[in-house]
Design a protein around this motif. Sequence first.
Motif, PDB file in Angstrom:
ATOM      1  N   UNK A  32       0.842  -1.205   0.000  1.00 10.43           N
ATOM      2  CA  UNK A  32       0.000   0.000   0.000  1.00 10.43           C
ATOM      3  C   UNK A  32       0.874   1.251   0.000  1.00 10.43           C
ATOM      4  N   UNK A  33       1.875   1.269   0.839  1.00 11.84           N
ATOM      5  CA  UNK A  33       2.796   2.403   0.890  1.00 11.84           C
ATOM      6  C   UNK A  33       3.568   2.562  -0.415  1.00 11.84           C
ATOM      7  N   UNK A  34       3.960   1.435  -0.981  1.00 14.60           N
ATOM      8  CA  UNK A  34       4.695   1.455  -2.242  1.00 14.60           C
ATOM      9  C   UNK A  34       3.804   2.011  -3.360  1.00 14.60           C
ATOM     10  N   UNK A  35       2.533   1.622  -3.371  1.00 13.24           N
ATOM     11  CA  UNK A  35       1.599   2.134  -4.378  1.00 13.24           C
ATOM     12  C   UNK A  35       1.422   3.641  -4.222  1.00 13.24           C
ATOM     13  N   UNK A  36       1.353   4.108  -2.995  1.00 15.56           N
ATOM     14  CA  UNK A  36       1.250   5.553  -2.755  1.00 15.56           C
ATOM     15  C   UNK A  36       2.469   6.272  -3.336  1.00 15.56           C
ATOM     16  N   UNK A  37       3.628   5.633  -3.241  1.00 14.24           N
ATOM     17  CA  UNK A  37       4.845   6.221  -3.804  1.00 14.24           C
ATOM     18  C   UNK A  37       4.776   6.289  -5.328  1.00 14.24           C
ATOM     19  N   UNK A  38       4.225   5.254  -5.945  1.00 10.77           N
ATOM     20  CA  UNK A  38       4.087   5.245  -7.405  1.00 10.77           C
ATOM     21  C   UNK A  38       3.131   6.361  -7.844  1.00 10.77           C
ATOM     22  N   UNK A  39       2.036   6.515  -7.132  1.00 11.02           N
ATOM     23  CA  UNK A  39       1.080   7.580  -7.452  1.00 11.02           C
ATOM     24  C   UNK A  39       1.761   8.940  -7.324  1.00 11.02           C
ATOM     25  N   UNK A  40       2.521   9.113  -6.271  1.00  6.27           N
ATOM     26  CA  UNK A  40       3.233  10.371  -6.051  1.00  6.27           C
ATOM     27  C   UNK A  40       4.246  10.619  -7.174  1.00  6.27           C
ATOM     28  N   UNK A  41       4.941   9.560  -7.588  1.00  5.90           N
ATOM     29  CA  UNK A  41       5.895   9.677  -8.692  1.00  5.90           C
ATOM     30  C   UNK A  41       5.214  10.220  -9.937  1.00  5.90           C
ATOM     31  N   UNK A  62       5.465   0.016 -10.263  1.00  5.02           N
ATOM     32  CA  UNK A  62       4.115  -0.551 -10.260  1.00  5.02           C
ATOM     33  C   UNK A  62       4.167  -2.069 -10.395  1.00  5.02           C
ATOM     34  N   UNK A  63       5.101  -2.569 -11.181  1.00  7.26           N
ATOM     35  CA  UNK A  63       5.278  -4.020 -11.306  1.00  7.26           C
ATOM     36  C   UNK A  63       5.660  -4.628  -9.955  1.00  7.26           C
ATOM     37  N   UNK A  64       6.480  -3.922  -9.192  1.00  7.82           N
ATOM     38  CA  UNK A  64       6.868  -4.408  -7.865  1.00  7.82           C
ATOM     39  C   UNK A  64       5.659  -4.440  -6.932  1.00  7.82           C
ATOM     40  N   UNK A  65       4.804  -3.425  -7.018  1.00  7.85           N
ATOM     41  CA  UNK A  65       3.581  -3.393  -6.195  1.00  7.85           C
ATOM     42  C   UNK A  65       2.685  -4.564  -6.571  1.00  7.85           C
ATOM     43  N   UNK A  66       2.527  -4.782  -7.861  1.00  8.76           N
ATOM     44  CA  UNK A  66       1.684  -5.880  -8.346  1.00  8.76           C
ATOM     45  C   UNK A  66       2.191  -7.227  -7.816  1.00  8.76           C
ATOM     46  N   UNK A  67       3.493  -7.427  -7.863  1.00  9.03           N
ATOM     47  CA  UNK A  67       4.076  -8.677  -7.366  1.00  9.03           C
ATOM     48  C   UNK A  67       3.859  -8.825  -5.860  1.00  9.03           C
ATOM     49  N   UNK A  68       4.009  -7.727  -5.133  1.00  9.71           N
ATOM     50  CA  UNK A  68       3.810  -7.767  -3.680  1.00  9.71           C
ATOM     51  C   UNK A  68       2.367  -8.113  -3.329  1.00  9.71           C
TER      52      UNK A  68
END
Length: 86
Positions: free
Chosen positions: A19-28, A42-48
């Motif tokens: 969830x935190x990683x996805x927030x970072x992608x959105x911010x990016x 985003x691929x890393x978030x999907x895998x997680x």
Amino acid sequence: MQIPEAELKPVLTRMRRAHGHLASVIRMLEEGAECEDALTQLAAVNKALARSGYSLVATGLQHCMREEGPDNVDEQKLERLFLSLA
């Protein structure tokens, strides 16, 4: 089936991290990051998230086997749940 909180803790930790990683992608993306960099993250978030799902199924199966015994596990239901992640 309800899984005890103690058994869910590792799954929830993994999901919170994703969830935190996805927030970072959105911010990016909001800050104008390169598309390639955002897609890599985003691929890393999907895998997680996928790993979280598999972990949840495994945790649930272990709980059912321990609490209800192998003869009471609904194999078709478990298969449907597992395949829903594919």
